[in-house]
Design a protein around this motif. Structure first.
Motif, short mmCIF file in Angstrom:
data_model
loop_
_atom_site.label_atom_id
_atom_site.label_comp_id
_atom_site.label_asym_id
_atom_site.label_seq_id
_atom_site.Cartn_x
_atom_site.Cartn_y
_atom_site.Cartn_z
N ARG A 20 1.20 -4.78 15.44
CA ARG A 20 2.24 -3.87 15.92
C ARG A 20 3.41 -3.78 14.94
O ARG A 20 4.10 -2.78 14.89
CB ARG A 20 2.78 -4.36 17.27
N LEU A 21 3.63 -4.84 14.18
CA LEU A 21 4.83 -4.95 13.37
C LEU A 21 4.67 -4.51 11.92
O LEU A 21 5.66 -4.26 11.25
CB LEU A 21 5.34 -6.40 13.37
N HIS A 22 3.44 -4.44 11.42
CA HIS A 22 3.28 -4.39 9.97
C HIS A 22 3.85 -3.11 9.34
O HIS A 22 4.21 -3.12 8.17
CB HIS A 22 1.80 -4.59 9.59
N MET A 23 3.97 -2.03 10.12
CA MET A 23 4.54 -0.80 9.55
C MET A 23 6.07 -0.86 9.49
O MET A 23 6.67 -0.35 8.55
CB MET A 23 4.09 0.41 10.37
N ARG A 24 6.69 -1.48 10.50
CA ARG A 24 8.15 -1.45 10.57
C ARG A 24 8.82 -2.78 10.18
O ARG A 24 9.96 -2.79 9.75
CB ARG A 24 8.59 -1.04 11.97
N HIS A 25 8.12 -3.87 10.37
CA HIS A 25 8.68 -5.18 10.05
C HIS A 25 7.66 -5.97 9.22
O HIS A 25 7.08 -6.95 9.69
CB HIS A 25 9.03 -5.95 11.33
N LYS A 36 7.74 -8.08 6.69
CA LYS A 36 7.97 -9.49 6.38
C LYS A 36 7.54 -10.37 7.55
O LYS A 36 6.84 -11.37 7.37
CB LYS A 36 9.44 -9.73 6.04
N GLU A 37 7.97 -10.01 8.76
CA GLU A 37 7.58 -10.78 9.93
C GLU A 37 6.07 -10.71 10.15
O GLU A 37 5.43 -11.71 10.50
CB GLU A 37 8.32 -10.27 11.17
N THR A 53 -0.20 -14.85 7.94
CA THR A 53 -0.47 -16.06 7.17
C THR A 53 -0.61 -17.26 8.09
O THR A 53 -1.54 -18.07 7.95
CB THR A 53 0.67 -16.31 6.16
N GLN A 54 0.29 -17.36 9.05
CA GLN A 54 0.24 -18.48 10.00
C GLN A 54 -1.01 -18.39 10.87
O GLN A 54 -1.69 -19.40 11.11
CB GLN A 54 1.49 -18.46 10.88
N ILE A 68 -4.55 -6.80 8.03
CA ILE A 68 -3.10 -6.60 8.00
C ILE A 68 -2.53 -7.11 6.68
O ILE A 68 -1.72 -6.44 6.04
CB ILE A 68 -2.44 -7.32 9.20
N ARG A 69 -2.96 -8.28 6.26
CA ARG A 69 -2.47 -8.82 4.98
C ARG A 69 -2.86 -7.91 3.82
O ARG A 69 -2.08 -7.70 2.89
CB ARG A 69 -3.04 -10.22 4.75
#
Length: 254
Positions: free
Chosen positions: A93-98, A100-101, A107-108, A127-128
């Motif tokens: 959900r975050l990879h387009m807008r956030h 770094k998070e 990674t985790q 995603i990575r």
């Protein structure tokens, strides 16, 4: 749709204005329109991704119930940092807008995933790969996509590898991209294979254009050869700026 919106206070921001620009920057918005749902304190609950009116209403109802929202996924991870499924969902959900998070979560999550969590591992790797490609580390991104296709070909994420490749069809080394594309087509859903076949044509054209440039370099002092290469490019509509330069060179030589 109107009834579904009644329980929300609605706001519209124009990114071209100063306030809208600040709001877009705060929430990492890069594509428009983007519809976010915030809580009463201005915290981000979720993003609405419905494409049709029916999907739009279903999304609003889901968010109102608190089902699988970004806020609820963060709460799950706070109570159980080893929840790989929540990490994969939230990173997606975050990879387009956030980004770094999202990368930290990916990674985790990969470090904590068990071998039998194939869908989660493949999704986190995808995603990575997308994040690496956006950072212009395309070679490392292609390594990850190749790993997904080789090790986790039956996963949903493997079926989406072709879409990631499509985003960089004009940038990646065409021979390697073609190699990955052929494998991606094999595992892609039937309804998207037509789009990927179009990408195959584009990559073959890029290979031919690279060959044409090589031939033009070899023909640097041969006006007749340069003229034929320039004319062939003109007929095909390829490399027109280069073709004009080759044509001028051919005139000078002859």
């Amino acid at each position: 749709m109107g009834q579904a919106l009644e329980r929300f206070v609605r706001g519209l921001y124009d990114e071209s204005h100063s306030v809208g620009s600040r709001v877009a920057k705060r929430f990492g918005v890069r594509a428009f329109p983007t519809l976010l749902v915030l809580d009463a304190d201005g915290g981000e609950l979720d993003e609405v991704n419905g494409r049709t009116p029916e999907e739009f209403v279903e999304e609003l109802q889901r968010i109102a119930r608190g089902d699988d929202t970004m806020a609820s996924l963060r709460a799950r991870l706070k109570s159980n940092p080893r929840d790989v499924e929540a990490a994969a969902d939230l990173a997606g959900r975050l990879h387009m807008r956030h980004p770094k998070e999202a990368e930290e979560l990916a990674t985790q999550g990969l470090a904590q995933a068990s071998p039998d969590q194939t869908e989660e591992r493949a999704e986190l790797m995808l995603i990575r790969a997308s994040l690496l490609a956006e950072r212009e580390d395309l070679s490392a991104a292609l390594d990850l996509l190749e790993q997904i296709l080789a090790e986790l070909p039956q996963t949903k994420a493997a079926g989406s590898v072709g879409y990631v490749l499509w985003n960089y069809a004009h940038e990646g080394e065409p021979s390697r991209m073609l190699h990955l594309l052929e494998r991606a087509i094999e595992v892609a859903p039937e309804e998207v294979r037509g789009d990927l076949l179009g990408m195959r044509i584009l990559l073959h054209e890029r290979k031919l254009q690279a060959l044409i440039r090589t031939q033009a370099e070899k023909a640097h002092d041969d006006g007749e050869w340069l003229n034929r290469i320039a004319w062939d490019c003109y007929v095909r509509g390829w490399l027109l700026t280069d073709a004009l330069a080759w044509a001028h060179r051919a005139v000078e030589l002859t």
